[in-house]
Design a protein around this motif. Structure first.
Motif, PDB file in Angstrom:
ATOM      1  N   MET A  40      15.511  32.012  -6.005  1.00 39.80           N
ATOM      2  CA  MET A  40      16.671  31.463  -6.687  1.00 39.80           C
ATOM      3  C   MET A  40      16.848  32.198  -8.008  1.00 39.80           C
ATOM      4  O   MET A  40      15.881  32.445  -8.723  1.00 39.80           O
ATOM      5  CB  MET A  40      16.483  29.962  -6.938  1.00 39.80           C
ATOM      6  CG  MET A  40      17.641  29.285  -7.646  1.00 39.80           C
ATOM      7  SD  MET A  40      17.388  27.486  -7.875  1.00 39.80           S
ATOM      8  CE  MET A  40      17.695  26.899  -6.206  1.00 39.80           C
ATOM      9  N   ASP A  41      18.091  32.560  -8.312  1.00 37.11           N
ATOM     10  CA  ASP A  41      18.421  33.259  -9.557  1.00 37.11           C
ATOM     11  C   ASP A  41      19.351  32.359 -10.369  1.00 37.11           C
ATOM     12  O   ASP A  41      20.485  32.103  -9.970  1.00 37.11           O
ATOM     13  CB  ASP A  41      19.089  34.597  -9.230  1.00 37.11           C
ATOM     14  CG  ASP A  41      19.340  35.461 -10.468  1.00 37.11           C
ATOM     15  OD1 ASP A  41      19.166  34.954 -11.591  1.00 37.11           O
ATOM     16  OD2 ASP A  41      19.717  36.630 -10.303  1.00 37.11           O
ATOM     17  N   LEU A  42      18.855  31.874 -11.506  1.00 34.91           N
ATOM     18  CA  LEU A  42      19.614  30.956 -12.350  1.00 34.91           C
ATOM     19  C   LEU A  42      20.332  31.727 -13.445  1.00 34.91           C
ATOM     20  O   LEU A  42      19.710  32.451 -14.210  1.00 34.91           O
ATOM     21  CB  LEU A  42      18.668  29.927 -12.980  1.00 34.91           C
ATOM     22  CG  LEU A  42      17.852  29.079 -12.004  1.00 34.91           C
ATOM     23  CD1 LEU A  42      16.922  28.149 -12.762  1.00 34.91           C
ATOM     24  CD2 LEU A  42      18.766  28.293 -11.074  1.00 34.91           C
ATOM     25  N   GLY A  43      21.645  31.549 -13.515  1.00 36.63           N
ATOM     26  CA  GLY A  43      22.433  32.367 -14.437  1.00 36.63           C
ATOM     27  C   GLY A  43      22.478  33.789 -13.940  1.00 36.63           C
ATOM     28  O   GLY A  43      22.221  34.739 -14.674  1.00 36.63           O
ATOM     29  N   CYS A  44      22.849  33.945 -12.676  1.00 37.42           N
ATOM     30  CA  CYS A  44      22.664  35.205 -11.951  1.00 37.42           C
ATOM     31  C   CYS A  44      23.526  36.350 -12.467  1.00 37.42           C
ATOM     32  O   CYS A  44      23.241  37.515 -12.187  1.00 37.42           O
ATOM     33  CB  CYS A  44      22.929  34.995 -10.465  1.00 37.42           C
ATOM     34  SG  CYS A  44      24.642  34.517 -10.077  1.00 37.42           S
ATOM     35  N   GLY A  45      24.601  36.035 -13.233  1.00 41.34           N
ATOM     36  CA  GLY A  45      25.489  37.120 -13.644  1.00 41.34           C
ATOM     37  C   GLY A  45      26.059  37.820 -12.422  1.00 41.34           C
ATOM     38  O   GLY A  45      26.543  37.181 -11.485  1.00 41.34           O
ATOM     39  N   ASN A  46      25.962  39.140 -12.397  1.00 44.81           N
ATOM     40  CA  ASN A  46      26.475  39.885 -11.234  1.00 44.81           C
ATOM     41  C   ASN A  46      25.436  40.028 -10.130  1.00 44.81           C
ATOM     42  O   ASN A  46      25.665  40.732  -9.152  1.00 44.81           O
ATOM     43  CB  ASN A  46      27.000  41.258 -11.656  1.00 44.81           C
ATOM     44  CG  ASN A  46      25.895  42.212 -12.078  1.00 44.81           C
ATOM     45  OD1 ASN A  46      24.752  41.805 -12.283  1.00 44.81           O
ATOM     46  ND2 ASN A  46      26.238  43.483 -12.224  1.00 44.81           N
ATOM     47  N   GLY A  47      24.279  39.363 -10.280  1.00 44.73           N
ATOM     48  CA  GLY A  47      23.261  39.377  -9.240  1.00 44.73           C
ATOM     49  C   GLY A  47      22.162  40.391  -9.446  1.00 44.73           C
ATOM     50  O   GLY A  47      21.400  40.676  -8.525  1.00 44.73           O
ATOM     51  N   PHE A  48      22.042  40.911 -10.649  1.00 48.53           N
ATOM     52  CA  PHE A  48      21.117  42.008 -10.944  1.00 48.53           C
ATOM     53  C   PHE A  48      19.667  41.695 -10.544  1.00 48.53           C
ATOM     54  O   PHE A  48      19.028  42.479  -9.829  1.00 48.53           O
ATOM     55  CB  PHE A  48      21.193  42.344 -12.430  1.00 48.53           C
ATOM     56  CG  PHE A  48      20.171  43.332 -12.903  1.00 48.53           C
ATOM     57  CD1 PHE A  48      20.286  44.673 -12.582  1.00 48.53           C
ATOM     58  CD2 PHE A  48      19.085  42.932 -13.672  1.00 48.53           C
ATOM     59  CE1 PHE A  48      19.356  45.590 -13.013  1.00 48.53           C
ATOM     60  CE2 PHE A  48      18.149  43.844 -14.116  1.00 48.53           C
ATOM     61  CZ  PHE A  48      18.289  45.186 -13.783  1.00 48.53           C
ATOM     62  N   LEU A  49      19.133  40.556 -10.963  1.00 47.85           N
ATOM     63  CA  LEU A  49      17.740  40.226 -10.659  1.00 47.85           C
ATOM     64  C   LEU A  49      17.564  39.872  -9.186  1.00 47.85           C
ATOM     65  O   LEU A  49      16.582  40.280  -8.556  1.00 47.85           O
ATOM     66  CB  LEU A  49      17.252  39.078 -11.543  1.00 47.85           C
ATOM     67  CG  LEU A  49      17.177  39.363 -13.042  1.00 47.85           C
ATOM     68  CD1 LEU A  49      16.636  38.140 -13.784  1.00 47.85           C
ATOM     69  CD2 LEU A  49      16.284  40.567 -13.327  1.00 47.85           C
ATOM     70  N   ALA A  50      18.502  39.100  -8.647  1.00 48.47           N
ATOM     71  CA  ALA A  50      18.419  38.753  -7.225  1.00 48.47           C
ATOM     72  C   ALA A  50      18.450  39.999  -6.353  1.00 48.47           C
ATOM     73  O   ALA A  50      17.732  40.091  -5.341  1.00 48.47           O
ATOM     74  CB  ALA A  50      19.564  37.820  -6.847  1.00 48.47           C
ATOM     75  N   GLU A  51      19.249  40.974  -6.745  1.00 47.39           N
ATOM     76  CA  GLU A  51      19.333  42.217  -5.977  1.00 47.39           C
ATOM     77  C   GLU A  51      17.975  42.917  -5.913  1.00 47.39           C
ATOM     78  O   GLU A  51      17.586  43.451  -4.866  1.00 47.39           O
ATOM     79  CB  GLU A  51      20.369  43.149  -6.588  1.00 47.39           C
ATOM     80  CG  GLU A  51      20.517  44.459  -5.828  1.00 47.39           C
ATOM     81  CD  GLU A  51      21.414  45.445  -6.549  1.00 47.39           C
ATOM     82  OE1 GLU A  51      21.816  46.436  -5.900  1.00 47.39           O
ATOM     83  OE2 GLU A  51      21.693  45.258  -7.744  1.00 47.39           O
ATOM     84  N   ILE A  52      17.251  42.925  -7.024  1.00 48.01           N
ATOM     85  CA  ILE A  52      15.925  43.546  -7.043  1.00 48.01           C
ATOM     86  C   ILE A  52      15.004  42.864  -6.033  1.00 48.01           C
ATOM     87  O   ILE A  52      14.287  43.533  -5.277  1.00 48.01           O
ATOM     88  CB  ILE A  52      15.325  43.471  -8.463  1.00 48.01           C
ATOM     89  CG1 ILE A  52      16.123  44.344  -9.419  1.00 48.01           C
ATOM     90  CG2 ILE A  52      13.847  43.881  -8.457  1.00 48.01           C
ATOM     91  CD1 ILE A  52      15.720  44.190 -10.874  1.00 48.01           C
ATOM     92  N   LEU A  53      15.037  41.543  -5.995  1.00 48.79           N
ATOM     93  CA  LEU A  53      14.173  40.809  -5.070  1.00 48.79           C
ATOM     94  C   LEU A  53      14.621  40.993  -3.623  1.00 48.79           C
ATOM     95  O   LEU A  53      13.798  41.146  -2.719  1.00 48.79           O
ATOM     96  CB  LEU A  53      14.168  39.330  -5.447  1.00 48.79           C
ATOM     97  CG  LEU A  53      13.551  39.017  -6.816  1.00 48.79           C
ATOM     98  CD1 LEU A  53      13.822  37.575  -7.217  1.00 48.79           C
ATOM     99  CD2 LEU A  53      12.056  39.291  -6.813  1.00 48.79           C
ATOM    100  N   LEU A  54      15.930  40.996  -3.376  1.00 48.85           N
ATOM    101  CA  LEU A  54      16.444  41.205  -2.016  1.00 48.85           C
ATOM    102  C   LEU A  54      16.112  42.603  -1.511  1.00 48.85           C
ATOM    103  O   LEU A  54      15.833  42.803  -0.316  1.00 48.85           O
ATOM    104  CB  LEU A  54      17.957  40.989  -2.003  1.00 48.85           C
ATOM    105  CG  LEU A  54      18.425  39.539  -2.125  1.00 48.85           C
ATOM    106  CD1 LEU A  54      19.885  39.471  -2.507  1.00 48.85           C
ATOM    107  CD2 LEU A  54      18.174  38.776  -0.831  1.00 48.85           C
ATOM    108  N   ARG A  55      16.154  43.575  -2.411  1.00 50.92           N
ATOM    109  CA  ARG A  55      15.836  44.951  -2.028  1.00 50.92           C
ATOM    110  C   ARG A  55      14.333  45.124  -1.790  1.00 50.92           C
ATOM    111  O   ARG A  55      13.935  45.883  -0.897  1.00 50.92           O
ATOM    112  CB  ARG A  55      16.307  45.896  -3.129  1.00 50.92           C
ATOM    113  CG  ARG A  55      16.263  47.373  -2.734  1.00 50.92           C
ATOM    114  CD  ARG A  55      16.978  48.238  -3.759  1.00 50.92           C
ATOM    115  NE  ARG A  55      16.341  48.171  -5.064  1.00 50.92           N
ATOM    116  CZ  ARG A  55      16.947  47.797  -6.185  1.00 50.92           C
ATOM    117  NH1 ARG A  55      18.216  47.434  -6.163  1.00 50.92           N
ATOM    118  NH2 ARG A  55      16.296  47.776  -7.326  1.00 50.92           N
TER     119      ARG A  55
END
Length: 232
Positions: free
Chosen positions: A47-62
């Motif tokens: 879960m990414d809280l305050g995800c913005g454009n998804g920068f941190l979530a993208e790192i984890l998904l990649r």
């Protein structure tokens, strides 16, 4: 929660002229990933809280090809940017407009999330709401799950804060290849400054320990920018 981050011009300015100029931004993200890897071999849900454009979530998904992400931000313009930025991961990523002043428990069941991350978002909450959010985070995490917060924290004194401001302006000037005086003027008069409710990192780490997090610590720090968290 009404903040300037719901303005499209503020969102665009941050993504284009500030995010990439944050000092040691790459190192902060790398530390997040190193700590997650140390404690969790193969997360299923993040879960990414305050995800913005998804920068941190993208790192984890990649990094984890089978992981699914739940991304939440109270700013509709940011979520619109995330829809574009995260298009390649649309089958593995949920995007939600959500307000941290309300419970995040609407987005996941207790003990169901392997990893919760946040980047420069929680500092917009008042002190007591920060504590409540950290408790909600603890309750959503699986046993052994980890929380990592990449955050803007308070300096220990006004004099250190002044040094931080000057050094941050230096980084923004270099990143944007602009005029330092003009960038400094924009920095000190930025419309989102009033949204910042900063707290020292050592105080927040102690809150995590009191809630029950293990291994709670500050894993990386440069002036007011810190990476901290803990394990359930």
């Amino acid at each position: 929660m009404k903040t300037t981050w719901q303005r499209e011009d503020v969102t665009t300015h941050y993504l284009q002229q500030v995010r990439g100029g944050i000092p040691f931004g790459a190192e902060q993200a790398q530390m997040m990933l190193q700590v997650v890897n140390h404690f969790i071999e193969k997360p299923d849900i993040v879960m990414d809280l305050g995800c913005g454009n998804g920068f941190l979530a993208e790192i984890l998904l990649r990094t984890y090809p089978t992981v699914k992400a739940i991304c939440i931000d109270h700013s509709k313009p940011m979520i619109e940017q995330a829809k574009i930025h995260m298009e390649a991961y649309s089958g593995r990523c949920e995007l939600h407009v959500g307000d941290f002043r309300q419970s995040i428990r609407d987005f996941a069941d207790p003990n169901s999330v392997d990893c919760i991350v946040s980047g420069y978002a929680i500092h917009h909450l008042p002190r007591e709401m920060k504590k409540l959010l950290y408790t909600d985070i603890y309750n959503l995490l699986k046993p052994g799950g980890i929380f990592i917060n990449i955050e803007h924290t308070a300096s220990a004194s006004d004099k250190i804060e002044k040094l931080y401001d000057e050094l941050f302006i230096d980084h923004l000037t270099a990143y944007n290849e602009g005029n330092r005086e003009e960038i400094a003027t924009r920095y000190y008069n930025r419309p989102d400054k009033a949204d910042n409710i900063l707290e020292r990192v050592d105080i927040q780490v102690n809150w995590l320990r009191e809630i029950g997090f293990n291994h709670a610590d500050c894993y990386f720090k440069w002036m007011e920018l810190a990476v901290f968290g803990g394990v359930k």
